[in-house]
Design an enzyme around this catalytic site. Structure first.
Site, short mmCIF file in Angstrom:
data_model
loop_
_atom_site.label_atom_id
_atom_site.label_comp_id
_atom_site.label_asym_id
_atom_site.label_seq_id
_atom_site.Cartn_x
_atom_site.Cartn_y
_atom_site.Cartn_z
N HIS A 150 -8.64 18.26 -2.42
CA HIS A 150 -7.92 18.35 -1.20
C HIS A 150 -6.64 18.39 -0.80
O HIS A 150 -6.15 18.70 -0.05
CB HIS A 150 -8.69 16.44 -0.71
CG HIS A 150 -8.90 16.57 0.82
ND1 HIS A 150 -8.34 17.50 1.86
CD2 HIS A 150 -9.81 16.40 0.98
CE1 HIS A 150 -8.49 17.25 2.54
NE2 HIS A 150 -8.91 16.90 2.56
N ASP A 383 -21.93 33.62 4.02
CA ASP A 383 -22.76 34.89 3.98
C ASP A 383 -22.40 35.57 2.70
O ASP A 383 -21.77 36.05 2.51
CB ASP A 383 -23.13 35.81 5.12
CG ASP A 383 -24.36 35.99 5.41
OD1 ASP A 383 -24.93 36.99 4.11
OD2 ASP A 383 -24.51 37.74 5.87
#
Length: 468
Positions: A150, A383
């Site tokens: 993070h 994708d």
């Protein structure tokens, strides 16, 4: 679900032409990087067949790393042993291949449980800033487990990278190109501390937040409860929250839902009436700073809003009370607030030896909550060549009070909420939520009946006028 790890290796960026130097380059962490959580976050993607081979995903990853070099680097520390820079040394990311001797349907739908932890690399003691695990099922389905530090990037930046990885796998140019400059957050001269940041983003090193009991919590004390909120329910919830005072604008779906959950969790935990409860809400600064920072900015650019209330007021007052508290608190985290934070972080925080309030090691937030909204991130656009994911969700994170909101894979505007609760409060929360659901449905049925009656009377008048 038994996951078999087939291989684990480090993969490095692929560059077109001469690679950049990897010995002396680095990027200093910004004040926004340093104030966020120092830990790895993990997400899970599930894809139906046909799916591209692992080799194609590896090549795409290596190409994306050439554009997002930070992920392939390592953290460098300052003299105090604190993370200070990202070394652009191209040491690479962890790439794991795994398999499961069963079909995806036999373990779906994924529910928040420890079994999810086997679908991505470990989050503890990790040198790499990014890790990937590809898990294959006998039906041809694939699960991508992704973990990222993070300190390197927030949710917006990480989701942009994931979309770019998918583009690279499909042979497309990465678009948009990330904005890498972390030196744009300069303090003002002279600095202006216009807001109270001590107690918000920073606290004294001598203060230990939370109740004494939270230190002894074990994982089994907490259950992560998943709730699906249909688009119909959310519409009715917004109607119940009403409009903002002095306007004809409704509270947002996010404001209404967080207000609903805040009240429900507070009731379920039987918090004392005079005790204060606070919600920590992430606020993206890209569109709030003036001049605006591009959405393609790669790094952390998040601060937090902290709406708070006495438990008795939160429970006794209507939903609109909590929604207004949330709306007003988020509204205050504006350009002036972000710039005040930059000044404070550069001058006062170090001078007063303050530490951040973002504690990745806390196992409970009680009596408070934290809400991480992933509703606007393009996670469902990832994708790799076989279509968008069938399911996207966070991994198992049993930190009581830390809730995640994300769009449901139904794609109809519904929302999934992942709500970690103390085991002893789960039954009460379910009961309260069901009761609130019924109240909302009945109140809206009454409103619908009123509308029908009003329309009937109007039609009668119009018919009479027409006949005359």
């Amino acid at each position: 679900m038994k996951v078999k790890k087939e291989s684990s290796r480090v993969v490095k960026p692929i560059y077109e032409g001469t690679p950049p130097p990897s010995t002396s380059s680095y990027i200093p962490l910004s004040v926004f990087d340093k104030v966020t959580y120092d830990n790895h976050m993990a997400v899970i993607y599930a894809y139906r067949p046909p799916t591209p081979p692992n080799a194609a995903l590896e090549v795409g990853l290596r190409k994306a790393l050439a554009v997002y070099r930070e992920w392939a680097g390592r953290l460098g520390k300052d003299d105090d042993g604190e993370p200070a820079v990202i070394l652009l040394n191209d040491k690479g990311v962890r790439f794991v291949e795994a398999s499961v001797d069963s079909t995806l349907n036999s373990v779906m739908p994924f529910k928040p449980s420890t079994s999810l932890l086997a679908l991505h690399p470990s989050l503890k003691g990790v040198e790499e800033l990014l890790q990937v695990q590809l898990t294959r099922f006998t039906c041809g389905s694939m699960v991508v487990g992704f973990t990222a530090n993070h300190l390197v990037a927030d949710g917006q930046a990480t989701s942009n990278f994931l979309v770019a990885w998918g583009q690279a796998c499909r042979g497309l140019e990465i678009d948009p190109i990330p904005f890498h400059d972390r030196n744009i957050f300069s303090p003002r001269d002279p600095p202006r501390f216009e807001f109270q940041h001590k107690g918000a983003e920073f606290m004294s090193n001598k203060i230990k937040k939370g109740y004494p009991s939270v230190d002894n919590i074990i994982m089994d004390d907490i259950v992560v409860h998943k709730v699906h909120f249909s688009s119909e329910f959310l519409t009715k919830l917004k109607a119940k929250a009403g409009t903002k005072k002095g306007t004809n604008k409704s509270y947002s779906t996010f404001e209404s839902l967080v207000a609903h959950l805040w009240r429900a969790v507070t009731k379920a935990t039987s918090l004392g009436g005079l005790e204060t409860t606070t919600v920590r809400i992430s606020v993206n600064g890209r569109s709030r700073l003036n001049p605006r920072v591009p959405m393609e900015y790669f790094g952390n650019l998040v601060l937090w809003a902290f709406p708070s209330a006495k438990a008795k007021d939160l429970i006794r007052e209507p939903l609109s009370y909590a929604a207004k508290l949330i709306h007003d608190a988020v509204l205050k985290v504006n350009n002036n607030y972000f710039k005040s934070f930059i000044d404070f972080a550069n001058y006062k925080a170090e001078e007063e030896a303050l530490i951040t309030t973002a504690d990745a090691n806390k196992s409970a937030m009680f009596p408070n909550l934290e809400v991480d909204s992933w509703l606007r991130f393009p996670f469902y656009d990832v994708d790799f060549g076989g279509g968008c994911p069938y399911i996207f969700m966070p991994s198992y994170l049993p930190t009581e009070g830390t809730m995640f909101l994300l769009p449901s894979f139904f794609g109809d505007g519904s929302i999934d909420a992942f709500i970690p609760l103390f085991q002893e409060n789960l039954a009460s929360f379910k009961q309260i939520h069901r009761r609130n659901d019924n109240i909302i449905r009945k109140s809206m049925m009454f409103l619908d009946a009123e509308k029908i009656e009003w329309c009937y009377q109007l039609c009668s008048v119009l018919l009479a006028l027409y006949s005359a």
